[in-house]
Design a protein around this motif. Structure first.
Motif, mmCIF file in Angstrom:
data_model
loop_
_atom_site.group_PDB
_atom_site.id
_atom_site.type_symbol
_atom_site.label_atom_id
_atom_site.label_comp_id
_atom_site.label_asym_id
_atom_site.label_seq_id
_atom_site.Cartn_x
_atom_site.Cartn_y
_atom_site.Cartn_z
ATOM 1 N N GLN A 50 0.729 -1.319 0.016
ATOM 2 C CA GLN A 50 0.030 -0.073 -0.098
ATOM 3 C C GLN A 50 0.789 1.240 0.029
ATOM 4 O OE1 GLN A 50 -2.375 0.129 3.519
ATOM 5 N NE2 GLN A 50 -0.664 0.610 4.963
ATOM 6 N N THR A 54 -2.906 4.574 -2.022
ATOM 7 C CA THR A 54 -3.781 3.448 -2.113
ATOM 8 C C THR A 54 -4.225 3.071 -0.925
ATOM 9 O OG1 THR A 54 -1.889 2.278 -2.288
ATOM 10 C CG2 THR A 54 -2.524 3.235 -4.605
ATOM 11 N N LYS A 55 -4.193 3.595 0.121
ATOM 12 C CA LYS A 55 -4.591 2.823 1.414
ATOM 13 C C LYS A 55 -5.972 2.695 1.372
ATOM 14 C CE LYS A 55 -1.443 4.724 4.912
ATOM 15 N NZ LYS A 55 -1.234 5.461 6.077
ATOM 16 N N ARG A 56 -6.789 3.667 0.758
ATOM 17 C CA ARG A 56 -8.397 3.103 0.769
ATOM 18 C C ARG A 56 -8.531 1.828 0.080
ATOM 19 N NH1 ARG A 56 -11.998 4.874 -3.037
ATOM 20 N NH2 ARG A 56 -14.520 4.718 -2.503
ATOM 21 N N THR A 57 -7.871 1.719 -1.004
ATOM 22 C CA THR A 57 -8.231 0.531 -1.946
ATOM 23 C C THR A 57 -7.622 -0.667 -1.190
ATOM 24 O OG1 THR A 57 -7.936 1.564 -3.995
ATOM 25 C CG2 THR A 57 -7.751 -0.637 -4.069
ATOM 26 N N PHE A 115 -7.297 -1.131 1.904
ATOM 27 C CA PHE A 115 -8.154 -1.369 3.162
ATOM 28 C C PHE A 115 -9.271 -2.283 2.687
ATOM 29 C CE2 PHE A 115 -12.158 -0.124 5.538
ATOM 30 C CZ PHE A 115 -11.628 -0.574 6.596
ATOM 31 N N LYS A 173 -15.283 6.436 7.024
ATOM 32 C CA LYS A 173 -14.153 7.390 7.052
ATOM 33 C C LYS A 173 -13.066 7.078 5.712
ATOM 34 C CE LYS A 173 -10.252 9.252 9.875
ATOM 35 N NZ LYS A 173 -9.278 9.252 10.881
ATOM 36 N N THR A 174 -12.889 5.780 5.790
ATOM 37 C CA THR A 174 -12.012 5.284 4.520
ATOM 38 C C THR A 174 -12.686 5.784 3.140
ATOM 39 O OG1 THR A 174 -11.098 3.279 5.892
ATOM 40 C CG2 THR A 174 -10.983 3.276 3.566
ATOM 41 N N ILE A 175 -14.010 5.670 3.158
ATOM 42 C CA ILE A 175 -14.647 5.694 1.778
ATOM 43 C C ILE A 175 -14.877 7.044 1.470
ATOM 44 C CG2 ILE A 175 -16.888 5.751 0.610
ATOM 45 C CD1 ILE A 175 -17.555 3.206 2.025
ATOM 46 N N SER A 180 -12.533 9.408 2.288
ATOM 47 C CA SER A 180 -11.340 9.958 2.482
ATOM 48 C C SER A 180 -10.869 10.652 0.985
ATOM 49 C CB SER A 180 -10.151 8.995 2.722
ATOM 50 O OG SER A 180 -10.287 7.977 1.984
ATOM 51 N N ILE A 181 -11.327 10.446 0.182
ATOM 52 C CA ILE A 181 -11.011 11.022 -1.139
ATOM 53 C C ILE A 181 -11.492 12.321 -1.197
ATOM 54 C CG2 ILE A 181 -11.066 8.570 -2.540
ATOM 55 C CD1 ILE A 181 -13.890 9.294 -3.380
#
Length: 238
Positions: free
Chosen positions: A79, A83-86, A88, A139-141, A143-144
């Motif tokens: 990661q 690309t952390k969101r992907t 995760f 939060k992850t979703i 975050s963009i």
């Protein structure tokens, strides 16, 4: 089904509830050299063993722990900041698929130690999912997007107030659906909108308004979907 629910509960506890942010930061910095990575792996194995409560399931808890560590190591090494969101999402999907595979592999008879009935396991997993795990997922979703205005208002807010508000509203929605009071969800959403209206009007920031709206809809939507799934699973037990 109950075996999978117990394993999912163990995963939620180990990956979200009992994994401090300091562990996550240390793992990301040191990767395979982090002692917290191995404590995290051990925790997952122990939780699975305790919640299932069967001696013959011990080899499968080792399998869960080892595969969890491998998946986490792959994520930590590949990661990037953008690309952390992907990773995760991929990481969580892989963990759940492992649990599904273990359930299919396991051929032993389930021993019921009468700790709690099946309804309890379904309810507690649903409630737990809509607390910190859902907060992290939302939060992850989103975050963009990171409205600059959002940061300027954080100084005037209570510490982590937004997170606690989200958890509480999801718990209320969950209870309203299971008790058959769907109309109360509308009142809750209206009340939140009234309190939020002043801040958004003062900010005069369309991006911030859209950011808050997306977060709110994701929060309510996840709570409603989880409650309906739990309701269906509970009905199947009768």
């Amino acid at each position: 089904m109950i075996l999978f629910i117990k394993l999912l509960l163990a995963h939620l506890l180990g990956d979200f509830i009992w994994q401090p942010n300091s562990w996550v930061a240390d793992k990301e910095a040191k990767k395979h050299k982090s002692i917290y990575l191995y404590l995290h792996i051990l925790l997952h194995g122990v939780l699975a063993a305790i919640l299932v409560g069967e001696i013959q399931f011990i080899p499968y808890t080792i399998l869960i722990a080892v595969t969890h560590g491998i998946i986490d190591l792959v994520k930590l090494n590949f990661q990037k900041e953008n690309t952390k969101r992907t990773w995760f999402i991929v990481d969580q999907i892989m963990h759940v698929l492992v649990l599904v595979g273990v359930v299919f592999l396991y051929k032993g008879e389930t021993i019921n130690f009468l700790w709690f009935n099946n309804q309890f396991w379904i309810l507690i997993t649903g409630v737990l999912f809509i607390t910190k795990p859902t907060s992290i997922i939302i939060k992850t979703i989103i975050s963009i997007w990171n409205p600059e205005t959002q940061n300027s208002h954080d100084d005037n807010s209570l510490a982590k107030a937004g997170n606690y508000i989200g958890v509480l509203e999801r718990l209320f929605v969950f209870c309203f659906i299971l008790t058959g009071h769907f109309e109360a969800i509308g009142f809750l959403l209206a009340a939140k909108s009234i309190f939020r209206f002043g801040d958004l009007k003062e900010a005069k920031d369309r991006k911030l308004t859209e950011y808050v709206l997306i977060g709110t809809l994701l929060s309510f939507g996840t709570a409603i979907a989880t409650a309906l799934i739990v309701q269906v699973l509970l009905l199947q037990l009768f």
